[in-house]
Design a protein around this motif. Sequence first.
Motif, PDB file in Angstrom:
ATOM      1  N   LEU A 186       5.963   9.832  -8.442  1.00  0.00           N
ATOM      2  CA  LEU A 186       5.389  10.172  -9.738  1.00  0.00           C
ATOM      3  C   LEU A 186       5.676   9.117 -10.796  1.00  0.00           C
ATOM      4  O   LEU A 186       4.850   8.856 -11.662  1.00  0.00           O
ATOM      5  N   GLU A 187       6.829   8.499 -10.745  1.00  0.00           N
ATOM      6  CA  GLU A 187       7.172   7.486 -11.738  1.00  0.00           C
ATOM      7  C   GLU A 187       6.256   6.265 -11.620  1.00  0.00           C
ATOM      8  O   GLU A 187       5.872   5.671 -12.623  1.00  0.00           O
ATOM      9  N   ALA A 188       5.855   5.900 -10.406  1.00  0.00           N
ATOM     10  CA  ALA A 188       4.930   4.771 -10.234  1.00  0.00           C
ATOM     11  C   ALA A 188       3.566   5.114 -10.831  1.00  0.00           C
ATOM     12  O   ALA A 188       2.953   4.298 -11.536  1.00  0.00           O
ATOM     13  N   VAL A 189       3.096   6.317 -10.580  1.00  0.00           N
ATOM     14  CA  VAL A 189       1.816   6.762 -11.141  1.00  0.00           C
ATOM     15  C   VAL A 189       1.909   6.797 -12.663  1.00  0.00           C
ATOM     16  O   VAL A 189       1.017   6.323 -13.374  1.00  0.00           O
ATOM     17  N   ALA A 190       2.994   7.342 -13.188  1.00  0.00           N
ATOM     18  CA  ALA A 190       3.184   7.435 -14.636  1.00  0.00           C
ATOM     19  C   ALA A 190       3.234   6.049 -15.270  1.00  0.00           C
ATOM     20  O   ALA A 190       2.712   5.847 -16.370  1.00  0.00           O
ATOM     21  N   ALA A 191       3.844   5.080 -14.601  1.00  0.00           N
ATOM     22  CA  ALA A 191       3.915   3.717 -15.146  1.00  0.00           C
ATOM     23  C   ALA A 191       2.518   3.125 -15.287  1.00  0.00           C
ATOM     24  O   ALA A 191       2.207   2.482 -16.293  1.00  0.00           O
ATOM     25  N   ASP A 227       0.865  -1.175   0.000  1.00  0.00           N
ATOM     26  CA  ASP A 227       0.000   0.000   0.000  1.00  0.00           C
ATOM     27  C   ASP A 227       0.902   1.226   0.000  1.00  0.00           C
ATOM     28  O   ASP A 227       1.966   1.211   0.615  1.00  0.00           O
ATOM     29  N   ASP A 228       0.457   2.285  -0.674  1.00  0.00           N
ATOM     30  CA  ASP A 228       1.300   3.474  -0.750  1.00  0.00           C
ATOM     31  C   ASP A 228       0.413   4.700  -0.828  1.00  0.00           C
ATOM     32  O   ASP A 228      -0.190   4.975  -1.857  1.00  0.00           O
ATOM     33  N   ASP A 229       0.305   5.426   0.272  1.00  0.00           N
ATOM     34  CA  ASP A 229      -0.523   6.629   0.297  1.00  0.00           C
ATOM     35  C   ASP A 229       0.078   7.770  -0.512  1.00  0.00           C
ATOM     36  O   ASP A 229      -0.640   8.685  -0.912  1.00  0.00           O
TER      37      ASP A 229
END
Length: 143
Positions: free
Chosen positions: A17-22, A11-13
């Motif tokens: 940004l790179e994870a979201v972009a992926a 879980d990651d609150d």
Amino acid sequence: MSLPAGISISDDDYPELEAVAAIQRGLHGFNQEMGGPYDREPVTVLARDENEVVKGGLLGLTYWNWLFIDWLWLSREMRGKGLGTELLGRAEALARGRGCTDAYTDTFSFQAPHFWERNGWQEAGRLDGMPPGHSRIWYRKKL
């Protein structure tokens, strides 16, 4: 359930940004593989006063021959003056100019759903109790 070798789930609150972009790149790529290129273009229509202060606006996208209206907002003093209809009409005209044939949006029952109906939009779906005591409503329109 066992995970594939070398994979962990967390879980990651506050994801980087790179994870979201992926995730975004992956879903966009899959959507275009399945539905074809969607040439997403923003739609922004703003209403400003004489001091250039934004008093209302519409934000959306065009893709796959559809207009999606994400946000339509008017400041309290601008409501009921026809400004929303003007913003909506301009967005619809812009979308038609881009070859769009249909449009959709969603709103809440406390956000003037009759506005959409007065402008020729038809209810396409509803979730009652979202939020409690209200409904989330989807609308669509042939352009």
